[in-house]
Motif scaffolding. Structure first.
Motif, short mmCIF file in Angstrom:
data_model
loop_
_atom_site.label_atom_id
_atom_site.label_comp_id
_atom_site.label_asym_id
_atom_site.label_seq_id
_atom_site.Cartn_x
_atom_site.Cartn_y
_atom_site.Cartn_z
N CYS A 28 38.22 54.98 33.07
CA CYS A 28 37.05 55.33 32.27
C CYS A 28 36.97 54.48 31.00
O CYS A 28 37.96 54.29 30.31
N GLY A 31 34.61 48.67 31.52
CA GLY A 31 33.68 48.10 32.48
C GLY A 31 34.01 46.70 32.95
O GLY A 31 33.41 46.20 33.88
N HIS A 32 34.97 46.05 32.32
CA HIS A 32 35.32 44.69 32.71
C HIS A 32 36.51 44.72 33.67
O HIS A 32 37.19 45.71 33.82
N GLN A 33 36.78 43.59 34.31
CA GLN A 33 37.85 43.54 35.31
C GLN A 33 39.24 43.35 34.73
O GLN A 33 40.21 43.32 35.47
N ASP A 53 36.44 55.94 37.53
CA ASP A 53 35.24 55.47 36.88
C ASP A 53 34.54 54.53 37.85
O ASP A 53 35.19 53.74 38.53
N ARG A 54 33.22 54.61 37.96
CA ARG A 54 32.52 53.82 38.98
C ARG A 54 32.69 52.31 38.78
O ARG A 54 32.81 51.57 39.74
N ASN A 55 32.71 51.84 37.52
CA ASN A 55 32.91 50.40 37.28
C ASN A 55 34.32 49.98 37.65
O ASN A 55 34.53 48.91 38.24
N LYS A 58 34.46 49.86 41.45
CA LYS A 58 33.75 48.68 41.97
C LYS A 58 34.58 47.41 41.75
O LYS A 58 34.71 46.58 42.64
N ASN A 59 35.15 47.26 40.56
CA ASN A 59 35.97 46.09 40.28
C ASN A 59 37.22 46.05 41.14
O ASN A 59 37.67 44.97 41.54
N ASN A 62 36.18 44.73 44.44
CA ASN A 62 35.92 43.29 44.32
C ASN A 62 37.21 42.47 44.30
O ASN A 62 37.22 41.32 44.73
#
Length: 67
Positions: A28, A31-33, A53-55, A58-59, A62
């Motif tokens: 949470c 937002g960065h990788q 956390d959704r970000n 997603k990361n 990826n």
């Protein structure tokens, strides 16, 4: 490297670990990788949590972590 400001020996300790487990909303507020890359560089191949956390999630996808 991951967590070295808190514990300089952390990367050495984590070389023995395969997975990390957490409670709710892992990642949470990041937002960065950078967090995901640091965990991967520490040799952690699996992160287990109640929710992500959704970000962060997603990361992680990826970067090749299984979902």
């Amino acid at each position: 490297m991951v967590m070295t400001p808190v514990d300089p020996d952390f990367p050495k300790k984590m070389r023995k670990a395969i997975s990390w487990s957490f409670g709710t909303n892992m990642g949470c507020g990041h937002g960065h990788q950078h967090a995901n890359i640091g965990i991967k560089q520490a040799g952690i191949s699996c992160v287990i949590a109640e929710s992500f956390d959704r970000n962060f999630f997603k990361n992680s996808i990826n970067l090749g972590y299984p979902s």
